[in-house]
Write a protein that holds these residues in place. Structure first.
Motif, mmCIF file in Angstrom:
data_model
loop_
_atom_site.group_PDB
_atom_site.id
_atom_site.type_symbol
_atom_site.label_atom_id
_atom_site.label_comp_id
_atom_site.label_asym_id
_atom_site.label_seq_id
_atom_site.Cartn_x
_atom_site.Cartn_y
_atom_site.Cartn_z
ATOM 1 N N GLU A 1 -1.762 6.602 0.699
ATOM 2 C CA GLU A 1 -3.049 5.941 0.954
ATOM 3 C C GLU A 1 -3.115 5.429 2.384
ATOM 4 O O GLU A 1 -4.131 5.585 3.067
ATOM 5 N N GLN A 2 -2.047 4.815 2.837
ATOM 6 C CA GLN A 2 -1.967 4.263 4.186
ATOM 7 C C GLN A 2 -2.181 5.382 5.210
ATOM 8 O O GLN A 2 -2.942 5.241 6.166
ATOM 9 N N GLN B 1 -3.628 8.378 4.778
ATOM 10 C CA GLN B 1 -4.974 8.967 4.743
ATOM 11 C C GLN B 1 -5.998 8.047 5.395
ATOM 12 O O GLN B 1 -6.890 8.513 6.104
ATOM 13 N N LEU B 2 -5.863 6.750 5.191
ATOM 14 C CA LEU B 2 -6.770 5.804 5.842
ATOM 15 C C LEU B 2 -6.608 5.858 7.353
ATOM 16 O O LEU B 2 -7.583 5.883 8.102
ATOM 17 N N GLN C 1 -6.164 16.986 -1.795
ATOM 18 C CA GLN C 1 -6.086 16.063 -0.662
ATOM 19 C C GLN C 1 -7.296 16.237 0.262
ATOM 20 O O GLN C 1 -7.849 15.254 0.754
ATOM 21 N N GLN D 1 0.847 -1.196 0.000
ATOM 22 C CA GLN D 1 0.000 0.000 0.000
ATOM 23 C C GLN D 1 0.882 1.246 0.000
ATOM 24 O O GLN D 1 1.743 1.389 0.859
ATOM 25 N N GLY E 1 -10.128 14.476 -1.176
ATOM 26 C CA GLY E 1 -9.891 13.038 -1.053
ATOM 27 C C GLY E 1 -10.231 12.517 0.330
ATOM 28 O O GLY E 1 -10.857 11.462 0.479
ATOM 29 N N LEU F 1 -13.042 9.860 1.409
ATOM 30 C CA LEU F 1 -12.656 8.673 2.174
ATOM 31 C C LEU F 1 -13.469 8.554 3.459
ATOM 32 O O LEU F 1 -13.861 7.453 3.848
#
Length: 157
Positions: free
Chosen positions: A22-23, A25-26, A51, A18, A54, A58
């Motif tokens: 992405e990691q 933001q999650l 961002q 990953q 995004g 998310l």
């Protein structure tokens, strides 16, 4: 006199499957959900509008069973949602106790928060940016700590 701000840098484990962004933001969304569940309001500071949008998307999608009320700065209810997302140099529209910083620099307004959450991603470029932010927070008088998520994972219960 205002209490001193405390910042925790979470060191992300190296995860080849990953990408770091992405990691990161999650994890920010998971933390936002955890703080919302405790009744704590927070501000997610993003690098830019892309961002911020995004993160907004998310937060709608990441955990179907646990909606996290949120809005982009300047949108939503007049009193604001528990989680506000923004990217300008001014910070949130109203005081909040927690800042999650996803930007490449430590925002000057970070000292207005009692608790600051920041991240060190696994790749060298993000590590260098995190070291710079660490120094920036220290220069602002923020108390700093780190937590290695490889050895001390967060408990999202």
């Amino acid at each position: 006199m205002q209490a001193m701000s405390k910042a925790t840098f979470y060191l992300l484990p190296n995860a080849a499957q990953q990408p770091s962004a992405e990691q990161l933001q999650l994890l920010a969304c998971q933390l936002a959900g955890q703080h919302y569940a405790k009744g704590e309001w927070l501000y997610i500071h993003c690098e830019d509008q892309v961002q911020a949008h995004g993160i907004d998307e998310l937060l709608w999608q990441f955990e179907p069973s646990a909606f996290v009320p949120h809005n982009l700065k300047g949108e939503g209810p007049a009193a604001g949602a528990p989680v506000e997302i923004g990217f300008d140099r001014l910070g949130p529209n109203q005081r909040r106790p927690i800042l999650i910083n996803l930007a490449n620099e430590a925002p000057a307004f970070a000292v207005n928060f009692g608790r600051i959450i920041d991240f060190v991603a696994g790749d060298e470029q993000h590590k260098a940016l995190a070291r710079d932010r660490y120094r920036q927070y220290r220069n602002l008088g923020v108390t700093l700590s780190t937590q290695d998520l490889a050895t001390q994972p967060l408990n999202f219960v």
